[in-house]
Design an enzyme around this catalytic site. Structure first.
Site, PDB file in Angstrom:
ATOM      1  CB  SER A   1     -11.281  -5.865   6.926  1.00 15.35           C
ATOM      2  OG  SER A   1     -10.901  -5.551   5.612  1.00 15.35           O
TER       3      SER A   1
ATOM      4  CB  CYS B   1      -2.424   1.441   4.379  1.00 13.37           C
ATOM      5  SG  CYS B   1      -3.206  -0.150   4.740  1.00 13.37           S
ATOM      6  CG  ASP B   2      -8.243   1.522   7.328  1.00 10.05           C
ATOM      7  OD1 ASP B   2      -8.768   2.643   7.361  1.00 10.05           O
ATOM      8  OD2 ASP B   2      -8.600   0.584   8.041  1.00 10.05           O
ATOM      9  CE  LYS B   3      -7.391   0.708  10.913  1.00 15.31           C
ATOM     10  NZ  LYS B   3      -7.297  -0.212   9.786  1.00 15.31           N
TER      11      LYS B   3
ATOM     12  CG  ASP C   1      -5.108  -2.763   8.721  1.00 17.51           C
ATOM     13  OD1 ASP C   1      -4.244  -2.417   9.535  1.00 17.51           O
ATOM     14  OD2 ASP C   1      -6.147  -2.124   8.511  1.00 17.51           O
TER      15      ASP C   1
ATOM     16  CB  CYS D   1      -0.915   0.007   1.223  1.00 17.19           C
ATOM     17  SG  CYS D   1      -1.927  -1.470   1.428  1.00 17.19           S
TER      18      CYS D   1
ATOM     19  CD  GLU E   1      -9.491  -3.620   9.777  1.00 14.47           C
ATOM     20  OE1 GLU E   1      -9.619  -2.406   9.547  1.00 14.47           O
ATOM     21  OE2 GLU E   1      -8.951  -4.418   8.996  1.00 14.47           O
TER      22      GLU E   1
ATOM     23  CB  CYS F   1      -6.984  -3.615  -0.260  1.00 14.94           C
ATOM     24  SG  CYS F   1      -5.695  -4.301   0.817  1.00 14.94           S
TER      25      CYS F   1
END
Length: 569
Positions: free
Chosen positions: A482, A133-135, A92, A60, A456, A205
């Site tokens: 997730s 990435c997500d966070k 993750d 990512c 998650e 992702c």
């Protein structure tokens, strides 16, 4: 050295760096910057940080160092002086299903703190924050809100799909293949084939998972440039996005635009609206609450139901749909969707953005989606008439919980509880075939304080899918999900079990009911019985007593308030 205090324009463009750089008494400060490439004339320029979340620990973010250099070069070319700095990031996908996943949500706070620390300490006039990435994306937005200096967010971009036997695959394909392998429907060689080709290169992702969800939300709230959220990671478009973001930060300085001029309740409502229309991740609830808190804006979980009653789900994107983000990119990204929402009166078009224009002005030059595309439905033919993100309350979740109901699972589920005090125990039971049709899997002590870190549950939910139980089993937890999760799932249950929430005293066989229509999550026992169980409950000892997880558990607030560690008192 010329004292720039004599030039009011330069002072305006250098509201923070001038304090550290100007005058004979700041010679020691300036001397520290010659070795990193400053010349005498650079000290008269706005200093713009490039907050890079680059790391080789995850695809990512593996390319973000290149994007940071693009942004830095554009700052220098536009009359500023760039300084690249790094934050941490975690993966993750790599830590999922392990003890390491407890650090995932914690990393959001660490990254926001890191950006705040560097920008504040180095007296930077503005910054470009690049997340992959997500966070680290909500973390960048939280830091932008906290610092309230000229800043633009850049999304690192989505990954291209892998390909196996002519079929597109991604990370969720691998998680679900684990369940298929446990069920005996695929063999070792087939599992290896999915594993080895699902992630072909850099980028986040590929479905409408948490990363693409948050990139879209941040664009909708005005903190990134138009279509920053809908570009592939390795593309000329993404490089150009970085260059234009740097120019935009300097223009914000010139015009005196700050994040507080952009972030408002209306801007956050725009973000929620776009997340719903895209069928986005439950993590958006947690992250948008956290961004609102950082900006001092009163947003509550109930706002998601209020907005969700009038906003339909339009995008047929994975995990519950058919298409990947890269395919949405190919037809124009989220801009045409936002135009449709604006014209339907579902977005606040007068919200200011980092371009210096309103959202309505940003959207005006763009065209509609090409005819014949099936990825985004028209408003009069939605996938779901109301939001898939539903806030539930009831005697299991008196302070709220977040359900993700795509509509394919139905709107109601009742079944006997199968209780587990950790993710690992639940996952093993699923893989061992001990979960049966009609069960409600209960995973507790995985909340922000109890986990700690609110892991998650992608491994358990993917295992359920892989075993062919996706429509026959529900899962509830005080942990998170997730963006890749689909099925009948409810997370973010508050109060969490570790804090004595009712989830802590559910027993095997209790009848649990999830009703998305009535927005209720309940257990079929009397109030007296529930009170008796809670009175007898004993709080477990913290799982960590030193280190970052212990500090996080001591500081973090409820998931229903964003799970932040610096909540305003």
């Amino acid at each position: 050295m010329k004292n720039s205090h004599s030039d009011s324009k330069e002072i305006h463009l250098r509201p923070y760096s001038s304090v550290a750089m100007d005058g004979p008494h700041r010679a020691p400060n300036r001397s520290m910057l010659y070795p990193v490439g400053f010349t005498k004339s650079d000290f008269l320029k706005p200093q713009i940080g490039i907050a890079s979340t680059w790391s080789r620990v995850t695809p990512c973010n593996m390319h973000i160092d290149q994007l940071a250099r693009e942004a830095a070069g554009a700052v220098d070319a536009a009359g500023g002086k760039s300084l690249i700095f790094n934050t941490i990031t975690i993966s993750d996908g790599i830590s999922m299903g392990t003890e390491g996943m407890k650090y995932s949500l914690v990393s959001r706070e660490v990254i926001a703190d890191s950006i705040e620390t560097v920008v504040g300490c180095e007296n930077l006039d503005g910054f470009v924050a690049i997340g992959g990435c997500d966070k680290n994306m909500p973390a960048c937005a939280m830091a932008i809100a906290r610092m309230n200096r000229a800043a633009v967010f850049v999304y690192g971009g989505t990954i291209l799909p892998g390909c196996l036997n002519g079929k597109k695959v991604d990370i969720v394909s691998v998680f679900e293949a684990v369940g298929q392998h446990a069920a005996g429907t695929i063999n070792d060689a087939e599992l290896d084939s999915v594993e080895s080709c699902a992630i072909p290169g850099p980028g986040s992702c590929g479905g409408m998972y948490s990363a693409n969800t948050m990139a879209s939300a941040i664009e909708a709230m005005g903190l990134s440039l138009p279509n920053s959220s809908a570009q592939t990671a390795i593309s000329e478009h993404k490089k150009e996005d970085c260059r234009r973001a740097s120019e935009a930060v300097l223009e914000m300085l010139r015009r005196g635009i700050r994040p507080s001029d952009i972030l408002s309740l209306e801007a956050l409502e725009n973000a929620i609206t776009v997340v719903i229309a895209l069928g986005g991740s439950t993590n958006a609830v947690l992250h948008l609450l956290a961004i609102a808190d950082a900006a001092g804006i009163r947003l509550t979980i109930d706002d998601f139901n209020r907005i969700g009653k009038r906003v339909p789900v339009l995008a047929d994107l994975k995990p519950s749909g058919r298409y990947l983000m890269s395919e949405l990119v190919d037809i124009g990204g989220i801009i045409p969707l936002m135009r449709d929402l604006l014209h339907a009166g579902l977005l606040h078009g007068d919200c200011l953005t980092v371009t210096g224009k309103t959202l309505k002005e940003n959207l005006a030059p763009f065209k509609s989606y090409p005819k014949g595309q099936e990825i985004v439905r028209p408003l009069d033919n939605p996938l779901k008439k109301e939001s898939h993100l539903v806030i539930l309350r009831g005697n299991i979740a008196p302070e709220g919980a977040v359900a993700k109901i795509s509509g394919k699972e139905g709107e109601k589920f009742s079944g006997p509880a199968r209780t587990f005090d950790s993710e690992e125990k639940a996952l093993q039971a699923i893989l061992d075939g001990k979960i049966h049709k009609g069960d409600v899997i209960v995973i507790r002590y995985e909340g922000p304080k109890g986990g700690p870190g609110m892991r998650e549950m992608l491994s358990p939910t993917s295992a359920v899918m892989g075993r062919g139980l996706g429509k026959d089993v529900a899962l509830i937890t005080d942990g998170r999900f997730s963006g890749g999760t689909h099925g009948f799932v409810v997370g973010h249950i508050t109060p969490e079990a570790f804090e004595g929430g009712p989830l802590a005293v559910l027993q095997d066989g209790d009848l649990v009911t999830i009703d998305a229509t009535q927005r209720v999550l309940s257990v079929g026992i009397s109030d007296k019985e529930l009170e008796s169980r809670l009175a007898a409950w004993e709080k477990p000892s913290p799982r960590y007593k030193r280190g970052v997880l212990a500090k996080y558990a001591a500081l973090v607030n409820s998931a229903s308030e964003g799970a932040v560690t610096d909540a305003q008192l």
